[in-house]
Design an enzyme around this catalytic site. Structure first.
Site, short mmCIF file in Angstrom:
data_model
loop_
_atom_site.label_atom_id
_atom_site.label_comp_id
_atom_site.label_asym_id
_atom_site.label_seq_id
_atom_site.Cartn_x
_atom_site.Cartn_y
_atom_site.Cartn_z
CE LYS A 42 130.70 -37.79 -21.83
NZ LYS A 42 129.26 -37.42 -21.76
NE ARG A 141 121.98 -35.43 -22.37
CZ ARG A 141 123.18 -35.61 -21.80
NH1 ARG A 141 124.10 -34.66 -21.86
NH2 ARG A 141 123.45 -36.73 -21.15
CE1 TYR A 262 146.98 -11.08 -35.01
CE2 TYR A 262 146.99 -12.88 -33.40
CZ TYR A 262 147.30 -12.39 -34.66
OH TYR A 262 147.93 -13.20 -35.57
CG MET A 310 146.18 -21.04 -33.80
SD MET A 310 146.19 -21.29 -35.58
CE MET A 310 144.62 -20.56 -36.04
#
Length: 381
Positions: A42, A141, A262, A310
């Site tokens: 998956k 679940r 940053y 990023m």
């Protein structure tokens, strides 16, 4: 076959060892024998490329595959033989029954509403449709409640409308072999399975493969273990499948007291040599590794300083000899010095998340039988 020179212009390289993948499948198959071994591919084979991963597993003898969603069936089906069965773990979305039938996929029916819609499709078509049933043995679940599963087992019309290929459940604590919940789920599932004689049973996920034989049932469903991630403390014999390297964009020396990145979170405690690397959270490298994780070069740890941004991050290369690393060189992100589990530990997450988040901007290099196939960024892996 493209040459490795095709990736020279790429900022990062994700190596995928299909020989190791196939070896892991053999290891898992031997572990669960005489039960059969399927493969969970998956999320685009955990981000690595379902077509190439699926094809390699098919060549190794796998004939039972699991995806999560109907949209994942077509790419996988194009890569495996017509004799392969593809199960959809999440079952059927409303109004997707016709598309599922056309795709030749087998839904894992998790609720009475899914069962009802699939049975209605069978009645309209006039023949039974293949299906798996998932029952909830304690994880709460996905899966049918016990009473609903038993009601279906007692309904003679159900047997005429559903061609049950599998009865399955999912273990909540398979990565913790000592948890009593494992035995409780096994016992609960066996009580339900007794009402479905002749239907193959499946319990074991990756962690369950390394539990005792009763958990292997008729079919195991390993996923992350295929890619070399140990799913529990007793897992042995798995080979790493992925390596990741990223390019050095810039090198500079900063004075003590210089602030970096940053937020200017990192303050150089002394003169430091820093390298900015073409790897960021858009490439799947967790932001939480800022100030906590590291990259590596020739066995030497390069701590990440400041925040992961990023498209880039900064590492301290002061431990390297002068001139050891130059702009344009590559450093190791995942490989012999740092496993998926290592990176996950530093990021305070799990290896599954690191693996599945690796982004589409990496050049992927699939290696098998001494050959390398390259998929450049922007092309479907």
């Amino acid at each position: 076959m493209q040459q490795l020179s095709c990736v020279e212009s790429c900022s990062s390289r994700l190596g995928i060892d299909l020989d190791a993948l196939r070896a892991n499948y053999r290891t898992l198959t031997e572990r669960v024998a005489p039960a059969r071994c399927g493969a969970v591919v998956k999320a685009n084979a955990y981000g690595l490329g379902a077509t190439r991963v699926g094809a390699a597993l098919y060549r190794e003898g796998c004939r039972t595959f699991f995806v999560a969603q109907l949209s994942e069936v077509a790419p996988l089906a194009s890569a495996v033989g017509a004799d392969a069965a593809i199960f959809i773990l999440n079952g059927l979305d409303p109004a997707s029954e016709g598309a599922c039938t056309a795709a030749g996929a087998i839904p894992v029916l998790n609720s009475l509403s899914q069962v009802t819609r699939w049975r209605a499709s069978a009645r309209r078509l006039g023949f039974p449709l293949p299906a798996a049933l998932q029952v909830d043995s304690g994880m709460s679940r996905l899966g049918l409640a016990v009473e609903d599963a038993l009601a279906l087992a007692a309904d003679p019309a159900c047997a005429r409308e559903l061609d049950l290929r599998l009865l399955m459940t999912h273990l909540a604590c398979a990565d913790e072999p000592g948890r009593a919940a494992n035995g409780e789920q096994l016992a609960a599932f066996r009580r339900i399975a007794a009402h479905f004689p002749g239907v193959p049973a499946s319990i074991a996920n990756s962690g369950g493969v390394f539990l005792p034989p009763p958990f292997h049932a008729d079919l195991a469903r390993p996923g992350v273990a295929l890619f070399g991630v140990d799913p529990g403390p007793h897992a042995v014999g798995l080979r790493p499948v992925v390596q990741l390297h990223a390019r050095v964009l810039q090198i500079r020396t900063v004075a003590a007291g210089t602030r970096v990145g940053y937020g200017l979170d990192h303050i150089a405690p002394a003169p430091q040599r820093l390298a900015t690397i073409a790897l960021g959270y858009a490439d799947g490298w967790p932001r939480s590794l800022g100030g906590a994780g590291a990259l590596w070069h020739r066995g030497i740890r390069l701590p990440i300083v400041g925040r992961v941004s990023m498209d880039s991050l900064t590492v301290d290369i002061s431990a390297l000899p002068q001139g050891e690393l130059a702009e344009g060189d590559f450093v190791e992100c995942l490989g012999p010095s740092q496993s998926l589990a290592d990176a996950a530990r530093d990021a305070r997450t799990i290896a599954y998340e690191i693996l599945t988040r690796l982004g589409a901007r990496h050049a992927r290099i699939f290696v098998e039988d001494g050959n390398a196939e390259i998929v450049l960024p922007g092309r479907a892996p």
